[in-house]
Structure formats: structure tokens, C-alpha cells
Design a protein around this motif. Structure first.
Motif, mmCIF file in Angstrom:
data_model
loop_
_atom_site.group_PDB
_atom_site.id
_atom_site.type_symbol
_atom_site.label_atom_id
_atom_site.label_comp_id
_atom_site.label_asym_id
_atom_site.label_seq_id
_atom_site.Cartn_x
_atom_site.Cartn_y
_atom_site.Cartn_z
ATOM 1 N N THR A 1 0.858 -1.178 0.000
ATOM 2 C CA THR A 1 0.000 0.000 0.000
ATOM 3 C C THR A 1 0.892 1.224 0.000
ATOM 4 O OG1 THR A 1 -0.104 -0.022 2.392
ATOM 5 C CG2 THR A 1 -1.871 -1.156 1.239
ATOM 6 N N PRO A 2 0.454 2.315 -0.617
ATOM 7 C CA PRO A 2 1.301 3.510 -0.618
ATOM 8 C C PRO A 2 1.490 4.035 0.794
ATOM 9 C CG PRO A 2 -0.853 3.975 -1.580
ATOM 10 C CD PRO A 2 -0.805 2.503 -1.297
ATOM 11 N N THR A 3 2.706 4.420 1.097
ATOM 12 C CA THR A 3 2.989 4.933 2.438
ATOM 13 C C THR A 3 2.930 6.447 2.478
ATOM 14 O OG1 THR A 3 5.344 4.962 1.971
ATOM 15 C CG2 THR A 3 4.455 2.981 3.037
ATOM 16 N N ASP A 4 2.669 7.072 1.331
ATOM 17 C CA ASP A 4 2.636 8.526 1.292
ATOM 18 C C ASP A 4 1.218 9.058 1.125
ATOM 19 O OD1 ASP A 4 2.352 7.553 -1.252
ATOM 20 O OD2 ASP A 4 3.785 8.918 -2.160
ATOM 21 N N GLU A 5 0.226 8.257 1.507
ATOM 22 C CA GLU A 5 -1.167 8.689 1.389
ATOM 23 C C GLU A 5 -2.017 8.025 2.462
ATOM 24 O OE1 GLU A 5 -4.897 8.408 -1.740
ATOM 25 O OE2 GLU A 5 -2.877 8.085 -2.474
ATOM 26 N N LEU A 6 -2.955 8.791 2.989
ATOM 27 C CA LEU A 6 -3.965 8.275 3.912
ATOM 28 C C LEU A 6 -5.304 8.818 3.442
ATOM 29 C CD1 LEU A 6 -4.919 7.041 6.723
ATOM 30 C CD2 LEU A 6 -4.712 9.379 7.557
ATOM 31 N N THR A 7 -6.267 7.940 3.262
ATOM 32 C CA THR A 7 -7.627 8.355 2.941
ATOM 33 C C THR A 7 -8.563 7.656 3.904
ATOM 34 O OG1 THR A 7 -7.064 8.587 0.603
ATOM 35 C CG2 THR A 7 -9.406 8.461 1.141
ATOM 36 N N GLN A 8 -9.436 8.431 4.543
ATOM 37 C CA GLN A 8 -10.345 7.856 5.528
ATOM 38 C C GLN A 8 -11.685 8.591 5.483
ATOM 39 O OE1 GLN A 8 -9.637 5.223 7.787
ATOM 40 N NE2 GLN A 8 -11.841 5.340 7.993
ATOM 41 N N GLU B 1 -14.724 13.026 4.020
ATOM 42 C CA GLU B 1 -13.514 12.265 3.755
ATOM 43 C C GLU B 1 -12.277 13.108 4.024
ATOM 44 O OE1 GLU B 1 -12.979 9.397 0.289
ATOM 45 O OE2 GLU B 1 -11.777 11.128 -0.340
ATOM 46 N N LEU B 2 -11.311 12.508 4.694
ATOM 47 C CA LEU B 2 -10.010 13.115 4.937
ATOM 48 C C LEU B 2 -9.002 12.402 4.053
ATOM 49 C CD1 LEU B 2 -7.916 14.809 6.602
ATOM 50 C CD2 LEU B 2 -7.828 12.848 8.170
ATOM 51 N N ARG B 3 -8.181 13.183 3.372
ATOM 52 C CA ARG B 3 -7.111 12.612 2.549
ATOM 53 C C ARG B 3 -5.844 13.419 2.819
ATOM 54 N NH1 ARG B 3 -6.509 12.525 -3.932
ATOM 55 N NH2 ARG B 3 -5.015 10.831 -4.046
ATOM 56 N N LEU B 4 -4.770 12.714 3.174
ATOM 57 C CA LEU B 4 -3.461 13.310 3.387
ATOM 58 C C LEU B 4 -2.510 12.726 2.356
ATOM 59 C CD1 LEU B 4 -3.222 12.861 7.276
ATOM 60 C CD2 LEU B 4 -4.003 14.882 6.026
ATOM 61 N N LEU B 5 -1.771 13.594 1.676
ATOM 62 C CA LEU B 5 -0.820 13.164 0.658
ATOM 63 C C LEU B 5 0.516 13.839 0.886
ATOM 64 C CD1 LEU B 5 -3.177 13.808 -2.337
ATOM 65 C CD2 LEU B 5 -2.289 11.576 -1.775
ATOM 66 N N LEU B 6 1.591 13.068 0.800
ATOM 67 C CA LEU B 6 2.925 13.648 0.779
ATOM 68 C C LEU B 6 3.297 13.824 -0.680
ATOM 69 C CD1 LEU B 6 5.136 11.924 3.498
ATOM 70 C CD2 LEU B 6 4.383 14.286 3.385
ATOM 71 N N LEU B 7 3.404 15.055 -1.119
ATOM 72 C CA LEU B 7 3.726 15.363 -2.508
ATOM 73 C C LEU B 7 5.231 15.519 -2.668
ATOM 74 C CD1 LEU B 7 0.956 18.046 -3.158
ATOM 75 C CD2 LEU B 7 0.870 15.596 -3.693
ATOM 76 N N PRO B 8 5.725 15.440 -3.906
ATOM 77 C CA PRO B 8 7.153 15.685 -4.129
ATOM 78 C C PRO B 8 7.545 17.063 -3.594
ATOM 79 C CG PRO B 8 6.121 14.807 -6.110
ATOM 80 C CD PRO B 8 5.014 15.078 -5.126
ATOM 81 N N GLY B 9 8.767 17.143 -3.122
ATOM 82 C CA GLY B 9 9.241 18.415 -2.562
ATOM 83 C C GLY B 9 8.840 18.594 -1.113
ATOM 84 N N LYS C 1 -17.927 18.956 -2.538
ATOM 85 C CA LYS C 1 -16.722 19.745 -2.803
ATOM 86 C C LYS C 1 -15.570 19.208 -1.970
ATOM 87 C CE LYS C 1 -17.950 23.175 0.695
ATOM 88 N NZ LYS C 1 -19.163 22.490 1.120
ATOM 89 N N THR C 2 -14.377 19.566 -2.374
ATOM 90 C CA THR C 2 -13.169 19.257 -1.614
ATOM 91 C C THR C 2 -12.466 20.564 -1.306
ATOM 92 O OG1 THR C 2 -12.884 17.111 -2.673
ATOM 93 C CG2 THR C 2 -10.924 18.090 -1.658
ATOM 94 N N VAL C 3 -12.192 20.801 -0.047
ATOM 95 C CA VAL C 3 -11.394 21.943 0.367
ATOM 96 C C VAL C 3 -10.008 21.377 0.671
ATOM 97 C CG1 VAL C 3 -11.151 23.867 1.966
ATOM 98 C CG2 VAL C 3 -13.432 23.028 1.364
ATOM 99 N N TRP C 4 -9.000 21.974 0.058
ATOM 100 C CA TRP C 4 -7.638 21.465 0.200
ATOM 101 C C TRP C 4 -6.700 22.564 0.652
ATOM 102 C CZ3 TRP C 4 -4.203 24.035 -2.837
ATOM 103 C CH2 TRP C 4 -4.716 24.689 -3.971
ATOM 104 N N ALA C 5 -5.631 22.148 1.294
ATOM 105 C CA ALA C 5 -4.585 23.069 1.739
ATOM 106 C C ALA C 5 -3.252 22.347 1.589
ATOM 107 C CB ALA C 5 -4.810 23.461 3.194
ATOM 108 N N GLU C 6 -2.216 23.115 1.255
ATOM 109 C CA GLU C 6 -0.879 22.551 1.129
ATOM 110 C C GLU C 6 0.058 23.226 2.116
ATOM 111 O OE1 GLU C 6 0.341 22.571 -2.979
ATOM 112 O OE2 GLU C 6 -1.154 21.045 -3.497
ATOM 113 N N LEU C 7 0.888 22.390 2.733
ATOM 114 C CA LEU C 7 1.800 22.836 3.776
ATOM 115 C C LEU C 7 3.200 22.325 3.447
ATOM 116 C CD1 LEU C 7 2.177 24.013 6.679
ATOM 117 C CD2 LEU C 7 1.627 21.728 7.526
ATOM 118 N N PRO C 8 4.175 23.240 3.236
ATOM 119 C CA PRO C 8 5.541 22.771 2.992
ATOM 120 C C PRO C 8 6.139 22.195 4.274
ATOM 121 C CG PRO C 8 5.481 25.159 3.081
ATOM 122 C CD PRO C 8 4.066 24.682 3.204
#
Length: 160
Positions: free
Chosen positions: A7-14, A72-80, A129-136
Motif C-alpha cells: 500500500t502507498p505509504t505517502d497517502e492516507l484516505t479515511q 472524507e479526509l485525505r493526506l498526501l505527501l507530494l514531491p518536494g 466539494k473538496t477543500v484542500w490546503a498545502e503545507l511545505p
């Protein structure tokens, strides 16, 4: 049989119940997942992510709730080393709004989101709808490293 199923270790969907309890669970899941990814409890990155999820989940529960439907909560680790937080709810007809009057009881949370996140927005879905935010994020703390956790880049490092 494929022995290399992973399973991908850089994503959580619940999916979570659209209740205050579901919103609290979203925050706790975020704290645990960031800890697994190398951003321990108490680090700036973990705390900031928890605040963002708490606000977005509270909005989904309060303003995006449809009886009998989850959010639904989704957490993704993106490149960078960027964390993308997505919270989806079934109410596409209710748009987000900022505080326009100081006496207003609603809309202040989005100001917090805009201050904590590097960028954020809203995406339409077929239902809702999906509300998203990105955090470096900084490089995760290795298991064997000593010292304090890495600070979130939006927070200045303490002076020595």
C-alpha cells in the motif's frame, strides 16, 4: 500470487462520520500519520497540520453535513516535501466565505487556513466539494537522529 503487494505509504484516505467526534478523529489520525512519516507529535509540522485538519473538518461537519453522509479526509505527501490535506463533504451548494464584518460569527476559520497553509482552495466534485490546503514540510526526522524535531518552514527557528 504476487508477494509484493503493498500500500502507498505517502497517502492516507479515511471516511469519517460528519459529527464532532469524526472531526476530532480526523485530527488524531493526522497527528498519528505525520508521526509515522517522521514529523512527531509536538513538532511544528505536526501541530500545523492538525490545526488545518481541525478547521477543515469542523467546516465539513458544521457547514457541509448532509444527514447520513460522511466526510472524507485525505493526506498526501507530494514531491518536494509538501503535505496536501483534502477534506471532502457532500454539500457542493454551500460555498466558503471569509469574514466580512468584525461581528460575524462565521468565516474566521478560513482566515486561519489562509495564514497556516502555503496555498489552499476548493475543488468541485460530482457530489459535493473538496477543500484542500498545502503545507511545505522540512525533511522528516530520522528515527536515529537526536535533537529537536524539524521546525515548520512558516515558523522561524528559535534564536540560540
Amino acid at each position: 500470487m504476487n508477494a509484493e503487494i503493498s500500500t502507498p505509504t505517502d497517502e492516507l484516505t479515511q471516511r469519517l462520520s460528519a459529527t464532532p467526534r469524526g472531526a476530532r478523529l480526523a485530527r488524531r489520525l493526522t497527528a498519528a500519520q505525520l508521526t509515522d512519516w517522521g514529523y512527531p507529535h509536538g513538532s511544528d509540522a505536526n501541530d500545523t497540520a492538525q490545526h488545518l485538519v481541525a478547521e477543515l473538518a469542523a467546516n465539513a461537519v458544521t457547514h457541509g453535513r448532509v444527514p447520513g453522509r460522511d466526510f472524507e479526509l485525505r493526506l498526501l505527501l507530494l514531491p518536494g516535501n509538501t503535505l496536501r490535506i483534502e477534506v471532502s463533504d457532500p454539500r457542493g451548494d454551500r460555498r466558503l466565505r471569509f469574514v466580512t464584518e468584525p461581528e460575524s460569527e462565521h468565516g474566521r476559520g478560513l482566515v486561519l487556513v489562509s495564514l497556516l497553509a502555503a496555498t489552499w482552495g476548493v475543488s468541485d466534485r460530482p457530489v459535493g466539494k473538496t477543500v484542500w490546503a498545502e503545507l511545505p514540510l522540512r525533511e522528516p526526522e530520522s528515527i536515529s537522529s537526536a535533537g529537536s524535531p524539524p521546525p515548520c518552514p512558516r515558523t522561524p527557528a528559535p534564536a540560540d
